[in-house]
Enzyme design. Structure first.
Site, mmCIF file in Angstrom:
data_model
loop_
_atom_site.group_PDB
_atom_site.id
_atom_site.type_symbol
_atom_site.label_atom_id
_atom_site.label_comp_id
_atom_site.label_asym_id
_atom_site.label_seq_id
_atom_site.Cartn_x
_atom_site.Cartn_y
_atom_site.Cartn_z
ATOM 1 C CE LYS A 16 -4.241 1.303 2.445
ATOM 2 N NZ LYS A 16 -4.979 1.066 3.699
HETATM 3 C C1 E4P Z 1 -8.308 2.325 3.747
HETATM 4 O O1 E4P Z 1 -7.512 1.587 3.248
HETATM 5 C C2 E4P Z 1 -8.140 2.979 5.047
HETATM 6 O O2 E4P Z 1 -7.470 2.081 5.893
HETATM 7 C C3 E4P Z 1 -9.431 3.300 5.733
HETATM 8 O O3 E4P Z 1 -10.551 2.900 4.981
HETATM 9 C C4 E4P Z 1 -9.508 4.675 6.292
HETATM 10 O O4 E4P Z 1 -10.743 4.851 6.948
HETATM 11 P P1 E4P Z 1 -11.018 6.067 7.953
HETATM 12 O O5 E4P Z 1 -11.165 7.307 7.148
HETATM 13 O O6 E4P Z 1 -12.298 5.699 8.634
HETATM 14 O O7 E4P Z 1 -9.840 6.116 8.875
#
Ligand code: E4P
Length: 217
Positions: free
Chosen positions: A83
């Site tokens: 990622k």
């Molecule tokens: C995605 O890969 C992120 O880990 C996640 O969806 C972020 O979510 P949040 O905005 O609720 O922290």
């Protein structure tokens, strides 16, 4: 539609995996910090538990270090997806690592133009953050729709991984638009089973079962 679970909590992942609602997992540095565990160790445990892709995020900000970190993360297991943040350095790392055959999830996407660049850099997944856009009064679902249109216009194979999901309605709306994947916290995925009329209907059945003494076993 594929369901990824957005957590580094192994017990939560196991529960949804057993239910058949876990096609993969996404983590991020905040979720790893919340787990209180070592990133390499917890990622390995999740990868062993789940058959599908498991996103593990780099922590560096410059492309050279991101590439080195990405290669190290990819060695944890075959189902690791590296990622990377949607910055120019992240896109540069995406180009290099996808060229080596690694699967890449480009994260922190907040515009259609960013998603277009990620597809051109060879991303396997693009992660537009719906909830964080909603937080600033911009409709996150409009972004999912725009990316769907653009990717379909040009046949990009990058999958739309709708992220920052906060509500069950986000999930059904993403399904209607045609997002390829959603990633959501375990409690949101489980809440999809809830309906007040189901509870009311079941209470009525239970009353009648008791009154009539109906038994099967
Ligand atoms: C995605 O890969 C992120 O880990 C996640 O969806 C972020 O979510 P949040 O905005 O609720 O922290």
């Amino acid at each position: 539609m594929k369901f990824f679970v957005d957590t580094a909590d192994v017990d939560a992942i196991r529960e949804l995996n057993d239910l058949g609602f876990c096609d993969g997992v996404t983590t991020n540095p905040s979720l790893i910090a919340k787990s209180g565990r070592d990133i390499l160790e917890v990622t390995k445990e999740i990868c062993d538990l789940v058959d599908g892709p498991v996103s593990a995020e780099v922590v560096a900000l410059d492309s050279d270090t991101m590439i080195a970190e990405g290669r190290k993360l990819a060695k944890i297991a075959d189902n690791v997806v590296i990622k990377l943040p949607l910055t120019l350095d992240g896109l540069k790392a995406c180009k290099v690592l996808s060229g080596e055959g690694h699967k890449i999830n480009v994260t922190l996407c907040f515009s259609a133009n960013q998603a277009l660049l990620a597809a051109k850099a060879g991303a396997t997944y693009i992660s537009p953050f719906i909830g964080r856009l909603d937080d600033i009064n911009i409709d996150g679902l409009d972004l999912i729709e725009d990316i769907r249109t653009i990717y379909d216009n040009y046949g990009y194979e990058t999958e739309i991984l709708a992220a920052s999901i906060r509500t069950v309605n986000h999930i059904s709306d993403c399904a209607k638009i045609g997002a390829d994947v959603i990633t959501a916290p375990a409690n949101v995925i489980k809440a999809m089973a809830n309906h007040v009329l189901t509870d009311k209907g079941l209470a009525g059945f239970v009353k009648d079962i008791k009154a009539a003494g109906i038994k099967i076993l």
